[in-house]
Design a protein around this motif. Sequence first.
Motif, mmCIF file in Angstrom:
data_model
loop_
_atom_site.group_PDB
_atom_site.id
_atom_site.type_symbol
_atom_site.label_atom_id
_atom_site.label_comp_id
_atom_site.label_asym_id
_atom_site.label_seq_id
_atom_site.Cartn_x
_atom_site.Cartn_y
_atom_site.Cartn_z
ATOM 1 N N UNK A 98 0.826 -1.199 0.000
ATOM 2 C CA UNK A 98 0.000 0.000 0.000
ATOM 3 C C UNK A 98 0.868 1.260 0.000
ATOM 4 N N UNK A 99 0.201 2.390 -0.037
ATOM 5 C CA UNK A 99 0.905 3.674 -0.056
ATOM 6 C C UNK A 99 1.668 3.918 1.245
ATOM 7 N N UNK A 100 1.266 3.259 2.313
ATOM 8 C CA UNK A 100 1.937 3.464 3.606
ATOM 9 C C UNK A 100 2.686 2.235 4.094
ATOM 10 N N UNK A 101 2.679 1.172 3.292
ATOM 11 C CA UNK A 101 3.377 -0.057 3.686
ATOM 12 C C UNK A 101 3.713 -0.831 2.421
ATOM 13 N N UNK A 102 4.780 -0.399 1.759
ATOM 14 C CA UNK A 102 5.094 -0.934 0.436
ATOM 15 C C UNK A 102 6.476 -1.583 0.406
ATOM 16 N N UNK A 103 6.622 -2.502 -0.548
ATOM 17 C CA UNK A 103 7.896 -3.176 -0.765
ATOM 18 C C UNK A 103 8.238 -3.051 -2.243
ATOM 19 N N UNK A 104 9.299 -2.305 -2.561
ATOM 20 C CA UNK A 104 9.745 -2.160 -3.941
ATOM 21 C C UNK A 104 10.834 -3.189 -4.198
ATOM 22 N N UNK A 105 10.752 -3.841 -5.348
ATOM 23 C CA UNK A 105 11.628 -4.985 -5.594
ATOM 24 C C UNK A 105 12.300 -4.904 -6.961
ATOM 25 N N UNK A 106 13.554 -5.316 -7.014
ATOM 26 C CA UNK A 106 14.263 -5.507 -8.276
ATOM 27 C C UNK A 106 14.442 -4.247 -9.092
ATOM 28 N N UNK A 107 14.591 -4.457 -10.405
ATOM 29 C CA UNK A 107 14.904 -3.340 -11.280
ATOM 30 C C UNK A 107 16.296 -2.819 -10.973
ATOM 31 N N UNK A 108 16.668 -1.731 -11.627
ATOM 32 C CA UNK A 108 17.989 -1.204 -11.334
ATOM 33 C C UNK A 108 18.353 -0.041 -12.217
ATOM 34 N N UNK A 132 18.374 -6.490 -10.429
ATOM 35 C CA UNK A 132 18.968 -6.603 -9.090
ATOM 36 C C UNK A 132 18.093 -7.476 -8.203
ATOM 37 N N UNK A 133 18.584 -7.780 -7.019
ATOM 38 C CA UNK A 133 17.773 -8.501 -6.029
ATOM 39 C C UNK A 133 17.506 -7.615 -4.815
ATOM 40 N N UNK A 134 17.517 -6.309 -5.029
ATOM 41 C CA UNK A 134 17.364 -5.347 -3.939
ATOM 42 C C UNK A 134 15.896 -5.122 -3.568
ATOM 43 N N UNK A 135 15.682 -4.887 -2.297
ATOM 44 C CA UNK A 135 14.356 -4.595 -1.762
ATOM 45 C C UNK A 135 14.400 -3.261 -1.025
ATOM 46 N N UNK A 136 13.413 -2.425 -1.259
ATOM 47 C CA UNK A 136 13.312 -1.140 -0.552
ATOM 48 C C UNK A 136 11.937 -1.076 0.119
ATOM 49 N N UNK A 137 11.913 -0.622 1.357
ATOM 50 C CA UNK A 137 10.673 -0.591 2.137
ATOM 51 C C UNK A 137 10.216 0.856 2.339
ATOM 52 N N UNK A 138 8.906 1.089 2.180
ATOM 53 C CA UNK A 138 8.341 2.439 2.309
ATOM 54 C C UNK A 138 7.243 2.422 3.360
ATOM 55 N N UNK A 139 7.301 3.367 4.282
ATOM 56 C CA UNK A 139 6.313 3.422 5.358
ATOM 57 C C UNK A 139 5.334 4.582 5.199
ATOM 58 N N UNK A 195 9.264 7.559 4.236
ATOM 59 C CA UNK A 195 10.664 7.388 3.835
ATOM 60 C C UNK A 195 10.953 5.942 3.454
ATOM 61 N N UNK A 196 12.075 5.777 2.766
ATOM 62 C CA UNK A 196 12.481 4.471 2.253
ATOM 63 C C UNK A 196 13.686 3.951 3.029
ATOM 64 N N UNK A 197 13.689 2.649 3.305
ATOM 65 C CA UNK A 197 14.845 1.992 3.908
ATOM 66 C C UNK A 197 15.110 0.692 3.158
ATOM 67 N N UNK A 198 16.346 0.231 3.195
ATOM 68 C CA UNK A 198 16.690 -1.002 2.491
ATOM 69 C C UNK A 198 16.170 -2.206 3.259
ATOM 70 N N UNK A 199 15.609 -3.151 2.513
ATOM 71 C CA UNK A 199 15.173 -4.406 3.111
ATOM 72 C C UNK A 199 16.118 -5.525 2.734
ATOM 73 N N UNK A 200 15.820 -6.714 3.191
ATOM 74 C CA UNK A 200 16.668 -7.860 2.858
ATOM 75 C C UNK A 200 16.503 -8.226 1.385
ATOM 76 N N UNK A 201 17.589 -8.579 0.726
ATOM 77 C CA UNK A 201 17.504 -8.934 -0.691
ATOM 78 C C UNK A 201 16.860 -10.310 -0.885
#
Lengths: 103, 330
Positions: free
Chosen positions: B153-163, B172-179, B182-188
Amino acid sequence: MANYQYSVATNWGKGFITHKDASKLEFTSFPGNVWKVNANNQDANRWIAGVAGERKTLAEAQAIVDAEVTQSQADWDALPADQKAPTVGFESVTRPEDITLTE
Amino acid sequence: MAEYREIQGAAVQSLASSTGTIEGQIWYDNVNGAFKLQTFLSASWASGGNMPYAGYTNAGAGTLTAGLSWGGSFPVVSTTAEYDGSTWTTGGSYPVSIANHGGTGSQTEALSVTGLNPGAPPARSDAFEYNGTSWGSPTSVGRQGFGMKVLGTQTSAVATGGGPYPGPTYNTNDTELYDGSSWTAGNPFSTIRSFHSTGGVNQTSGIIVGGRSAPGTETAINAVEEYDGTSWTAGTVYPTVVKECNGWGATNDFIQAGGSVPTATDACAIYDGSTWTSTASMPAARTLNATSMGTYNTQSGMTFGGSPPALNTTLEFTGAQVGTQTITTT
């Protein structure tokens, strides 16, 4: 006896194919607004009439599809080389393939 | 002639609605004056309203009756369109012309991440929120995301891959978390990818399917990975390799609709958390298409836009279910 029949109809959007239609018939679309549906089927005949479809023989439908594919292939051939390279293609542009219709 | 009561042991009920009926029951609809049957209705795709623009690599959000599409190519546009279950109308324009981006959320609370306008590289690293009227609240995802996909969702999202683009390693195998702020890195996750399918309710549960893999190439894969809020684990592989695909749902009820295998396909399949099962095919092959997020299940949803060529058509999906059929004499 043919299992499928062809017609040309423009998809106007909502209601063109309903869930009721889809539950009774098998639909496949091709370039040139060519639609393939079941043959010898009253529901299919009603659908074609309902969408003002123009019935086509297999040969007529194939000619329409061939013309569309040929044009698409020419458009693709005219693209710059870098847009055809698979490692660069932003949207995986591939040369349109020939399509052979069957009944 | 034997009567229904003699055969079935009970008379046909006269009812005002199907409430209380069971699968296989014949009943008389005393409101509409028709005999009806409660029966199993198979899944199907029907045509929906046509979008005001044709495009592929567009992004989507919302539901079947409150959907959203924005961006896409070719040409690359900033157009946003809103769907009400019948008709698409234009909404607030995206801040830039965008394609190859990711989207999630609802029609009034959508989230768009990164993307790439091939005519204006490099790939973008920003995200925007849609409030039902306009796009705003820009944030930095922290990296470029050509072919990045996002779930939640707009307040609890997980962005994955791309580059990044340009560059040879945009998968990529990167994960970014959005609350929501702001965004923080998640586990790949394990298998690098871009242009894959995503589903999931929020940051506690997600699924990614297929995509382009191998650095800098467009090789399709069948790998599925599931997110539990902390880490990724392998799911059951998709029946074929597939890329440039899309779908909707949750980790235990997800539909994959179309994509490239490696050419465009009309095939669709549903995942129940352990097994993939084929479901109704679309009337035409469609790849690089966008989908609604649905209601986090496969009972309903839609796909719109896509290729080939650039499409403005919408296909509405209704999942298999018990429903009412009117009995006719023909």
